[in-house]
Write an enzyme that holds these catalytic residues in place. Structure first.
Site, PDB file in Angstrom:
ATOM      1  N   SER A   1      -2.026  -8.049   6.481  1.00  0.00           N
ATOM      2  CA  SER A   1      -3.278  -9.076   6.313  1.00  0.00           C
ATOM      3  C   SER A   1      -3.138 -10.116   7.585  1.00  0.00           C
ATOM      4  CB  SER A   1      -3.297  -9.718   5.074  1.00  0.00           C
ATOM      5  OG  SER A   1      -3.444  -8.952   3.911  1.00  0.00           O
TER       6      SER A   1
ATOM      7  N   HIS B   1      -8.008  -4.419   5.402  1.00  0.00           N
ATOM      8  CA  HIS B   1      -7.543  -2.814   5.075  1.00  0.00           C
ATOM      9  C   HIS B   1      -7.735  -2.521   3.649  1.00  0.00           C
ATOM     10  CE1 HIS B   1      -4.456  -5.108   2.808  1.00  0.00           C
ATOM     11  NE2 HIS B   1      -4.413  -5.856   3.863  1.00  0.00           N
TER      12      HIS B   1
END
Ligand code: ZN
Length: 424
Positions: free
Chosen positions: A82, A313
């Site tokens: 992240s 993602h």
């Protein structure tokens, strides 16, 4: 003669459109709102829809006009975390997993990591207000990339300190623990109380969403930390505030600035629920994220506000399996099993995961992120610039351009060039 004139007019318009293509000056949005569903792949979105109302249900995000795909790899890994994902979304630059808006030192001639200019900096430089909303700790990787610069995402105490120097006008999220020393119940290794330091600098510090309603503007920056750590999961009924409520308050306050605003909204716990293979928690977070998107569409003018949705993602390799009538995959029933279509076939869970501690193919303590491309969706001025396939870095660059802004720091430009050279 006429033909020549047409050619030259054609050349002029080609030249102009190239210029416009570079700067996107033709469509300037006053405001931009970036929604990030952390860990939100297409399967998370579809399962959220089935959980919300079944196959025929329509989500608010279906109102986005243009869609595309984001390639999420980081500078050092085919699968991003992240931190690198949010660095790309905040600064338009690929960096290493763990980076909080810092460059990859391997891409620098002196091998030293440098601070990156972010969308927050650009928005602020043009007189706009900046807001950051998350359901995670405000010091967690995704929100941190929009106001802090550290080499490692785990340095959350340092990230908390950087709130003091940042140019953000409004934060709403969790994460008091990295602002408070241990003797006050926090997790800071030093004695500092960053919340007191914020207050003594003239900022407003709040610990619940209701108090935010008392404020009519952002003359003083407001730091609203609603939980010690992450905001609770909605499905457990433990959320200190809904994301939707946070978004409504933020839009109300940020809209007061006549120059406009940039707002980041992270649905951060889609990722957390996916890491632990808790599908119902994940789907409830998806529904909440969608509710917040619906509110933004209702509360903002689509002629002046660009709204973009993407993910950093996908997490855990979520699959929605098998066959059956619509009724078995509607609402909570999606937690059940498929219909067997052959006498020798067993029924299987409708929802499974590739990795993680639950119903997964590969057992892991915490599920892994996957490298699959993730969706992009956009509505508002310049939304057409977000269709097609693009690197995650392009999302930041195009949001900036749609606000009539450009990344100009040499650190950003160097890394952008480095990536372009790698792609040749
Ligand atoms: Zn994750």
């Amino acid at each position: 003669m006429r033909y020549k004139m047409m050619i030259s007019l054609g050349l002029i318009s080609l030249f102009t459109s190239c210029q416009l293509g570079r700067s996107h000056k033709a469509v300037v949005a006053k405001n931009a709102i970036l929604f990030v569903g952390d860990g939100m792949g297409i399967a998370q979105m579809t399962s959220g829809r089935l959980y919300a109302g079944g196959s025929f249900h329509q989500m608010n995000y279906e109102q986005f006009k243009y869609t595309g795909f984001s390639k999420t790899y980081s500078s050092d890994n085919y699968t991003t975390d992240s931190a690198a994902g949010a660095t790309a979304l905040a600064a338009g630059v690929k960096s290493y997993n763990g980076a909080i808006s810092m460059t990859d030192p391997k891409w620098e001639s002196d091998h030293k990591s440098k601070k990156l200019q972010t969308l927050s900096d650009l928005a602020k430089s043009s007189g706009k207000s900046v807001g950051i909303i998350t359901t995670t700790r405000i010091t967690h990787a995704t929100p941190a990339c929009f106001y802090a610069h550290v080499l490692n995402r785990n340095s959350e105490s340092e990230i908390a300190e950087q709130v003091l120097k940042s140019n953000v006008d409004l934060w709403i999220g969790g994460g008091r623990e990295f602002f408070l020393p241990k003797k006050r119940g926090g997790k800071r290794p030093d004695e500092r109380n960053i919340l007191d330091e914020m207050t003594s600098k003239g900022n407003v510090v709040l610990d619940n969403i209701k108090d935010l309603k008392k404020y009519g503007n952002l003359d003083k920056p407001i730091l609203a930390l609603l939980a010690d750590s992450h905001v609770g999961y909605y499905q457990e009924g433990k959320a200190e505030s809904s994301l939707d409520q946070m978004v409504k308050e933020a839009v109300r306050l940020l809209s007061k600035n006549p120059n406009g605003f940039f707002l980041l909204v992270e649905g951060g716990r889609v990722d957390h629920a996916s890491h632990i293979n808790q599908e119902e928690k994940m789907m409830a977070e998806m529904v909440e994220l969608d509710k917040a998107i619906g509110s933004v569409f209702r509360l903002t003018d689509s002629d002046e506000t660009l709204v973009v949705l993407t993910a950093d993602h996908e997490t855990a390799g979520l699959a929605i399996n098998g066959y059956g009538p619509h009724s078995i995959a509607k609402g909570k029933r999606i937690l059940g099993k498929t219909i067997a279509r052959h006498p020798k076939e067993k029924t299987r869970p409708i929802i499974t995961w590739s990795t993680g501690p639950g119903r997964s193919l590969y057992e892991m303590h915490s599920a892994a992120h996957t490298a699959v491309d993730v969706p992009i969706a956009a509505k508002g001025p310049g939304a057409e610039n977000f269709s097609g396939w693009m690197d995650n870095t392009e999302i930041a660059i195009r949001i900036a351009r749609n606000l009539g802004l450009e990344f100009v720091e040499s650190t950003n430009l160097r890394s952008m060039r480095y990536l372009n050279n790698l792609k040749k």
